[in-house]
Motif scaffolding. Sequence first.
Motif, mmCIF file in Angstrom:
data_model
loop_
_atom_site.group_PDB
_atom_site.id
_atom_site.type_symbol
_atom_site.label_atom_id
_atom_site.label_comp_id
_atom_site.label_asym_id
_atom_site.label_seq_id
_atom_site.Cartn_x
_atom_site.Cartn_y
_atom_site.Cartn_z
ATOM 1 N N LEU C 96 0.802 -1.223 0.000
ATOM 2 C CA LEU C 96 0.000 0.000 0.000
ATOM 3 C C LEU C 96 0.834 1.272 0.000
ATOM 4 C CD1 LEU C 96 -3.336 0.620 1.262
ATOM 5 C CD2 LEU C 96 -1.682 2.107 2.364
ATOM 6 N N ALA C 100 0.823 4.101 -2.808
ATOM 7 C CA ALA C 100 0.260 5.403 -2.438
ATOM 8 C C ALA C 100 1.232 6.514 -2.832
ATOM 9 C CB ALA C 100 -0.018 5.452 -0.941
ATOM 10 N N VAL C 122 5.199 15.710 -0.827
ATOM 11 C CA VAL C 122 3.918 15.104 -0.445
ATOM 12 C C VAL C 122 3.938 13.601 -0.681
ATOM 13 C CG1 VAL C 122 1.442 15.057 -0.905
ATOM 14 C CG2 VAL C 122 2.659 17.232 -0.900
ATOM 15 N N PHE C 126 3.413 11.811 2.903
ATOM 16 C CA PHE C 126 2.064 11.301 3.183
ATOM 17 C C PHE C 126 2.073 9.782 3.450
ATOM 18 C CE2 PHE C 126 -1.817 9.583 1.022
ATOM 19 C CZ PHE C 126 -2.617 9.647 2.142
ATOM 20 N N THR C 130 1.289 7.931 7.032
ATOM 21 C CA THR C 130 0.315 6.841 7.085
ATOM 22 C C THR C 130 0.957 5.590 7.685
ATOM 23 O OG1 THR C 130 -0.443 7.719 4.980
ATOM 24 C CG2 THR C 130 -1.455 5.672 5.713
ATOM 25 N N PHE C 134 -0.411 3.912 11.099
ATOM 26 C CA PHE C 134 -1.055 2.601 11.103
ATOM 27 C C PHE C 134 -0.161 1.486 11.616
ATOM 28 C CE2 PHE C 134 -4.031 4.935 8.670
ATOM 29 C CZ PHE C 134 -5.237 4.350 8.994
ATOM 30 N N GLU C 135 1.061 1.424 11.122
ATOM 31 C CA GLU C 135 1.900 0.282 11.488
ATOM 32 C C GLU C 135 2.508 0.449 12.876
ATOM 33 O OE1 GLU C 135 2.418 -2.398 9.370
ATOM 34 O OE2 GLU C 135 1.243 -1.540 7.738
ATOM 35 N N LYS C 136 2.909 1.682 13.191
ATOM 36 C CA LYS C 136 3.634 1.892 14.448
ATOM 37 C C LYS C 136 2.697 2.228 15.597
ATOM 38 C CE LYS C 136 7.755 1.268 12.949
ATOM 39 N NZ LYS C 136 8.532 0.151 13.463
ATOM 40 N N TRP C 137 1.770 3.142 15.292
ATOM 41 C CA TRP C 137 0.974 3.706 16.357
ATOM 42 C C TRP C 137 -0.231 2.829 16.669
ATOM 43 C CZ3 TRP C 137 -1.484 9.226 16.026
ATOM 44 C CH2 TRP C 137 -1.599 9.745 17.321
ATOM 45 N N PHE C 138 -1.038 2.575 15.648
ATOM 46 C CA PHE C 138 -2.263 1.813 15.875
ATOM 47 C C PHE C 138 -2.077 0.321 15.651
ATOM 48 C CE2 PHE C 138 -4.463 5.954 14.805
ATOM 49 C CZ PHE C 138 -4.766 6.209 16.120
ATOM 50 N N LEU C 139 -0.900 -0.092 15.183
ATOM 51 C CA LEU C 139 -0.624 -1.502 14.946
ATOM 52 C C LEU C 139 -1.692 -2.168 14.073
ATOM 53 C CD1 LEU C 139 0.675 -2.643 18.452
ATOM 54 C CD2 LEU C 139 2.012 -1.969 16.482
ATOM 55 N N VAL C 140 -2.105 -1.473 13.037
ATOM 56 C CA VAL C 140 -3.014 -2.065 12.060
ATOM 57 C C VAL C 140 -2.192 -2.342 10.805
ATOM 58 C CG1 VAL C 140 -5.091 -1.733 10.674
ATOM 59 C CG2 VAL C 140 -4.969 -0.791 12.972
ATOM 60 N N PRO C 141 -1.883 -3.617 10.533
ATOM 61 C CA PRO C 141 -1.020 -3.896 9.383
ATOM 62 C C PRO C 141 -1.738 -3.677 8.060
ATOM 63 C CG PRO C 141 -1.685 -5.944 10.466
ATOM 64 C CD PRO C 141 -2.284 -4.827 11.258
ATOM 65 N N MET C 142 -1.029 -3.037 7.132
ATOM 66 C CA MET C 142 -1.551 -2.819 5.770
ATOM 67 C C MET C 142 -0.782 -3.758 4.839
ATOM 68 S SD MET C 142 -3.882 -0.521 5.424
ATOM 69 C CE MET C 142 -4.768 -0.551 6.966
ATOM 70 N N PRO C 143 -1.296 -3.972 3.621
ATOM 71 C CA PRO C 143 -0.545 -4.817 2.695
ATOM 72 C C PRO C 143 0.827 -4.199 2.404
ATOM 73 C CG PRO C 143 -2.487 -3.848 1.623
ATOM 74 C CD PRO C 143 -2.568 -3.513 3.067
#
Lengths: 330, 503, 153
Positions: C96, C100, C122, C126, C130, C134-143
């Motif tokens: 991703l 992006a 940018v 950007f 992101t 997502f990966e560091k803070w919220f620990l939601v893995p993206m592709p």
Amino acid sequence: MKLSSVLLSVLASLVIVPDSSIAWEPAKPIEFVVPAGTGGGADQMARLIAGLADKHKLTPRPLIVVNKSGAAGAEGFLDVKNKKGDAHTIIITLSNLFTTPLHNNLPFNWRDYTPLARMALDEFVLWVNADSPYKTAKEYLAAVKDKQCKERQGGQCLMGGTGSAQEDQILTIQLEQALAGVKFTYVPFKGGGEVCVNLVGKHVDSTVNNPAECASHWRAGRVRPLAVFDTARLTVGEWKNIPTIKEALGADVSYLMLRGIFGAPNMPKDAVDWYVAFLKKVTETPEWKKYMEEGALRPAFAAGAEYVTWVEENERLHKELMGKGGLLKK
Amino acid sequence: MGIENLLLGFHVAITPYNLFIAVVGITLGTVIGVLPGLGGANGVAILLPLTFTMPPTSAIILLTSLYWGALFGGAITSVLFNIPGEPWSVATTFDGYPLARQGQGGQALTAAFTSSFVGALFSIVLITFFAPLLAEVALKFGPPEFFAIQLLTFSSFVGLGGGNPVKSLVAILLGFILAAVGLDVVTGQLRMTFGFLDLMKGFDFIVAVIGLFGIGEILLSVEEGLSFRSIPTGMNLRVVLDTWKVLPRYRRTFVRGAFIGFWMGFKPGGATPASFMSYAFAKRFSKHPERFGKGELEGVVAPETAAHAAGVAAILPMITLGIPGSPTAAVMLGGLIIWGLQPGPLLFQEKPEFVWGLIASMYTGNFIGVLMVLAFVPLFAAILRIPFAILTPVIVVVCAVGSYAVHSSMIDIWYMLIFGVVGYAFKKLDYPLAPLVLALVLGDLAENALRQSLIMSQGTPGIFVTRPIAGAITAVAIFFFVLPALTPWWRRFHGSAPAPRAT
Amino acid sequence: MRLADLVTASFLALLGGLVVFDAVRLGTGWGTDGPQSGFLPFWLGALLIAACVTIFFQAARRADGTPFVTRQQLGPVLKVLAPAVAFVALIHWLGLYVSAALYTGFYMRWIGRHAWLTVLAVAVLFPLVTFLVFEKWFLVPMPKGPLEAWLGH
């Protein structure tokens, strides 16, 4: 996934790993798949493991919990199945490891995954509302048999449970088959907490909830445990006073639910060793022990051959129980 | 019960440490609320490990503050980009986005945040004084009652939109059909998957909404050229004060929204239907229903009041019954257990400082929250000044991230694009999107409740009439279904519009 | 509009047909414990077909000459849609974040004609933000793709 790799992982986990040797360590965050929704028993355990790993510094990279609850967990299982050889994906399982593929003929089986460890076994208890006149399992089941649940259509007693063709329904059918003439109407709900609340609200007559799901309502005097579906009594706290189903009814009905961890297919042997040692350390933390006690879970850590044998036996059992209950895919 | 306990609670909630925790939680929560697909449940789950080392009361304050932040934040993208950050903000887009397009984004945001606060306050006051009593009421709701509520939500909403009624029907049917794809909870059978494993998990509401509303709207708005047609709002805080001057006009809507929200919220599954229902009632009772959907401030006030009231009320069953009223509450519940607390009816007696600290922190948290988000209104509104060629790819990427985050599934990003094209085509062909979305939200819940009820009654539909609560709600629902047919008749006899009570 | 209406109605009717087909497989009856799995889908599908047929005839009778989209409208719409599709397709290969970056950079340069420096800033910042969120803070893995793998994620 072939037999050879199962054997390999069995062998792998037979080798005792000393804590000091660092053969393999996670190099990136570990994806911890939960094939169930947020807030349920499996999810809670997964998040506890992730939290304890962090708190006690048991892993160099964090565990990231990902819920994939679609189609009774099949979404999560199929997703992990596609990650062959991935050393950074693990999955927590409950009984839907057996029930979902058997009921819907979905292409996954525990043999597809790398067995890591059995963390605990969850118990089941027969509950009724505390306002009901039934003090013992015998009285209640006599009422079920004679269709004495007065508020219901035709006096037919209602049994609430989680999902369809899953552990709660299997247990209900087992109970019906063990006792001639007993017939429940099974009402499926989405989650265990919801089931117990429906019992408190008298929308169903009985449930077979896990201890943790009904514990607070029991302490508040809203529900009454009649029997535990195990061969021996529970060992902690007040739970000790609940008779087993055999003591209460003379019938031999028992069921325990797996709370275990599997890895992605063909996980490298070094990684398997690391996970087994890691999970063992998790079970030794005081928080874990407290969690086991409060939820009246049976601590049953097992890895390697012991785990595989247990899972094999359980799969056979599920096939048999679901076959008897007519829950297998037609 | 009451005042002295609450004072004890404030004693806990107003320590500098706990206030600081609340600010941190709200900031994080607002970010989570803004990002579609990333819900309060994610945020709470991620912060949970951090809380193991905190005292339980501070821990719950952190998690609930995050939750309030997410409730506030959901409105921001709804208003600015027509993309609901959270499911309960869908109805906010109906009028919030048109307002932003008319250069009144600041007003819409102010109204949204203020309404959220009012709704929250209403719920908190009720929780403070009636929590145990309300828990008993919640227990009376079984599957038949839930079905009756779904029916009521739906009946309040249908018959509102103009346009071609057949196309509205098609939209509703499509929503229900999409909701039915996947595993049927009641029988455990797979439906409409045609052997495709990707269809098995069904269509997630959030993904559909990001596509239909967000992507669809971008496509629609560029037809006249590659730019957004919105007028940027002024950059100062005057807009907040000016909006506050007109808001008292909508006091009835506030009260109605708060009531609906609380009533729907203290049982599981409430905030989203509550926001739709509140919007529907606001439009029904408005003197200018034709203005709704075109940028009416009241259309922002109604759903936001209800959504936040419901969100707060959802905490109630968690502490009193040990059942979560929302996915976020479900994760918090897990936290309670890990901290060594037993959620449930005895918590009030066993851990009064925890329960009352939590309740007091609801007051402080929401108060801090509304001040913080209001202070940033000009900044949020200024986002629309970013050039089109930067904002478009950023929005698309954020939408993709949001769609993926729901199930960590690539197919959902493709669904998002497909829904985007569908949204664009439907809008042009006058198929209304709101009923589709509502049917998608309610379809699953309503069908389960209906079938559970029928199993309970051995197939006799009489269960919806013979149980008093279910019967009463069903009657009101039927009243709203036939209302469109009754209205002309009523007018002829009384010479005026009907004015039934909100309840 | 007329043609688009006809096509949409036919397509949705077909969809209704599919739904009915699957519902029949599941059983559309009313069992002893309420409706079977296919009961609701069956009626939803059947009603959908009926409604689409109605729309089809309504549209067929109406002589509406305005096109669904004009050539001038289609251009900008495709200029948004096509890069978005390309972006999503790229995620499969590059993950991703890299996609992006490429997508944002390309779009800013192509449509916005922004200065290269802005584009670069940018397009790098950007996705990076992101990633951190997502990966560091919220620990939601993206592709993720080869670049992230190379960096040890």
